[in-house]
Design a protein around this motif. Structure first.
Motif, PDB file in Angstrom:
ATOM      1  N   UNK A  31       0.922  -1.261   0.096  1.00  0.00           N
ATOM      2  CA  UNK A  31       0.021  -0.089  -0.042  1.00  0.00           C
ATOM      3  C   UNK A  31       0.894   1.214   0.140  1.00  0.00           C
ATOM      4  N   UNK A  32       1.816   1.321   0.840  1.00  0.00           N
ATOM      5  CA  UNK A  32       2.911   2.366   0.917  1.00  0.00           C
ATOM      6  C   UNK A  32       3.468   2.765  -0.234  1.00  0.00           C
ATOM      7  N   UNK A 117       2.795  10.399   2.838  1.00  0.00           N
ATOM      8  CA  UNK A 117       3.003   9.101   3.862  1.00  0.00           C
ATOM      9  C   UNK A 117       1.988   9.435   5.012  1.00  0.00           C
ATOM     10  N   UNK A 118       1.767  10.872   5.408  1.00  0.00           N
ATOM     11  CA  UNK A 118       0.548  11.139   6.130  1.00  0.00           C
ATOM     12  C   UNK A 118      -0.818  10.554   5.531  1.00  0.00           C
ATOM     13  N   UNK A 119      -1.075  10.771   4.582  1.00  0.00           N
ATOM     14  CA  UNK A 119      -2.356  10.149   4.116  1.00  0.00           C
ATOM     15  C   UNK A 119      -2.468   8.758   4.107  1.00  0.00           C
ATOM     16  N   UNK A 120      -1.373   8.390   3.565  1.00  0.00           N
ATOM     17  CA  UNK A 120      -1.494   6.618   3.501  1.00  0.00           C
ATOM     18  C   UNK A 120      -1.391   6.056   4.977  1.00  0.00           C
ATOM     19  N   UNK A 121      -0.725   6.958   6.124  1.00  0.00           N
ATOM     20  CA  UNK A 121      -0.884   6.518   7.452  1.00  0.00           C
ATOM     21  C   UNK A 121      -2.186   6.581   7.988  1.00  0.00           C
ATOM     22  N   UNK A 122      -2.756   7.651   7.655  1.00  0.00           N
ATOM     23  CA  UNK A 122      -4.229   7.850   7.893  1.00  0.00           C
ATOM     24  C   UNK A 122      -5.063   7.015   7.317  1.00  0.00           C
TER      25      UNK A 122
END
Length: 150
Positions: A31-32, A117-122
Motif C-alpha cells: 500500500x505504501x 506518507x501522512x495520507x497513507x498512514x491515515x
C-alpha cells in the motif's frame, strides 16, 4: 520429516509468528509503495530517510540499531540512496566508521513524500480502526523489544 507429517503440521504452521508478521508487513508495504511511487521512493527507503533526517548525522551501526536492520541490508539500501543523491556517506571520526546524512535533495524528497506518507498512514490506520491500531502498535513494540533479548 515426510510430506504427510508436514501437511499435518500446516494448521499449526499457519499460526507462525514470523510468517504472519512478514505477510502483514508485505501487505501493508505494498500500500505504501504504491502511494509513494510518484515520489520515486519505496516505503523502506522513506523509512531510512526519516531516520537519517531525524538523527541528522548517524553512523551506519547506530542506524542499523535504530531500524533493527542488519548492517549488510542497511548498507545495500544506503548505497542506492547515495547513488540517487539522497544521502551522503562520509568517514566518521575514525577510518572504520561511516556517518550518514541527508543531502539537500534527500531533504526535499522527504518533504515531498511526507504528506503522501501522512495520507497513507491515515488511510491504513482508519482501515484497521483506531482501537485495533493502538493495540497492534503496542504488540509490535513488544515484538521489537524481543530483538534486544535474543
Amino acid at each position: 520429516m515426510k510430506n504427510k507429517e508436514i501437511m499435518k503440521k500446516m494448521p499449526e504452521l499457519q499460526k507462525c509468528v514470523c510468517f504472519n508478521l512478514k505477510k502483514a508487513t508485505r501487505a501493508v508495504t505494498q500500500i505504501y509503495d504504491e502511494r509513494l511511487r510518484p515520489c520515486g521512493l519505496r516505503a523502506t527507503q522513506l523509512t531510512i530517510l526519516f531516520v537519517v533526517g531525524t538523527a541528522e548525522s548517524a553512523s551506519i551501526t547506530h542506524l542499523s540499531q535504530m531500524l533493527v536492520m542488519d548492517r549488510t541490508t542497511l548498507t545495500r539500501n544506503l548505497k542506492l540512496l547515495e547513488k540517487n543523491g539522497l544521502i551522503e556517506i562520509n568517514k566518521g571520526k575514525d577510518n572504520r566508521s561511516r556517518m550518514v546524512s541527508l543531502t539537500e535533495n534527500g531533504l526535499q524528497i522527504t518533504e515531498k513524500a511526507l504528506p503522501v506518507w501522512e495520507e497513507t498512514q491515515a488511510y491504513v490506520t482508519t482501515q484497521l480502526g483506531k482501537g485495533r491500531w493502538d493495540v497492534l502498535l503496542n504488540n509490535l513494540s513488544a515484538a521489537i523489544a524481543l530483538a534486544g533479548k535474543k
